[in-house]
Motif scaffolding. Structure first.
Motif, PDB file in Angstrom:
ATOM      1  N   UNK A  82      -1.192  -0.246   2.514  1.00  9.11           N
ATOM      2  CA  UNK A  82      -2.827  -0.199   2.549  1.00  9.11           C
ATOM      3  C   UNK A  82      -3.328   0.252   3.740  1.00  9.11           C
ATOM      4  N   UNK A  83      -2.588   0.106   4.821  1.00  6.33           N
ATOM      5  CA  UNK A  83      -3.044   0.952   6.143  1.00  6.33           C
ATOM      6  C   UNK A  83      -2.888   2.430   5.759  1.00  6.33           C
ATOM      7  N   UNK A  84      -1.891   2.705   5.356  1.00  3.91           N
ATOM      8  CA  UNK A  84      -1.728   4.211   5.149  1.00  3.91           C
ATOM      9  C   UNK A  84      -2.890   4.718   4.268  1.00  3.91           C
ATOM     10  N   UNK A  85      -3.313   4.104   3.085  1.00  8.14           N
ATOM     11  CA  UNK A  85      -4.428   4.267   2.489  1.00  8.14           C
ATOM     12  C   UNK A  85      -5.876   4.463   2.980  1.00  8.14           C
ATOM     13  N   UNK A  86      -5.897   3.273   4.062  1.00  8.28           N
ATOM     14  CA  UNK A  86      -7.313   3.208   4.629  1.00  8.28           C
ATOM     15  C   UNK A  86      -7.382   4.361   5.900  1.00  8.28           C
TER      16      UNK A  86
END
Length: 141
Positions: A82-86
């Motif tokens: 999720x942090x990668x996507x953000x």
């Protein structure tokens, strides 16, 4: 013997104000010491700089072709997908070029790639086999 470390990474840019704006839009805070030819960003344990291409060429004593990007990818690893996507979405919103949207990778990780406005390649990734210390450094222990 050469120490096994990197203290600073410098990328050349054709447009320093544009490059400054890109990295500050990502939330990076510029460190002291910059000027109209170079900008510094303090990272955990090292510095990152964006350097006006002509000024860097003068500094190292040789021309730097505008097409020198592509042979190196810089990577930022995150605690979860999720942090990668953000991070990927923030880079695209800041003006990066989409190269490969984040997705699951064959070895069990999750990553995506973009190019900054000068074409420098970045990977944003989650490696489930790496843990980080409190400063965001890979915990080798």
């Amino acid at each position: 013997m050469t120490p096994q470390r990197i203290n600073m990474i410098s990328l050349s840019t054709a447009d320093l104000p544009r490059a400054r704006a890109f990295y500050t839009t990502l939330g990076w805070v510029e460190a002291e010491g910059g000027n109209d030819k170079i900008a510094f960003f303090q990272l955990a344990g090292q510095y990152f700089s964006i350097y006006d291409r002509a000024a860097l060429a003068e500094d190292i004593g040789q021309d730097i072709p505008a097409t020198t990007t592509g042979g190196v990818t810089l990577a930022i690893n995150y605690d979860n997908p999720q942090q990668v996507d953000a991070a990927y979405d923030a880079a695209i919103d800041a003006g990066a070029t989409d190269l490969r949207r984040p997705s699951e990778i064959f070895w069990g990780g999750y990553s995506g790639n973009y190019a900054d406005p000068d074409g420098h390649l970045w990977e944003v990734a989650h490696n489930p086999f790496w843990k980080f210390d409190t400063e965001g450094q890979i915990d080798h222990g």
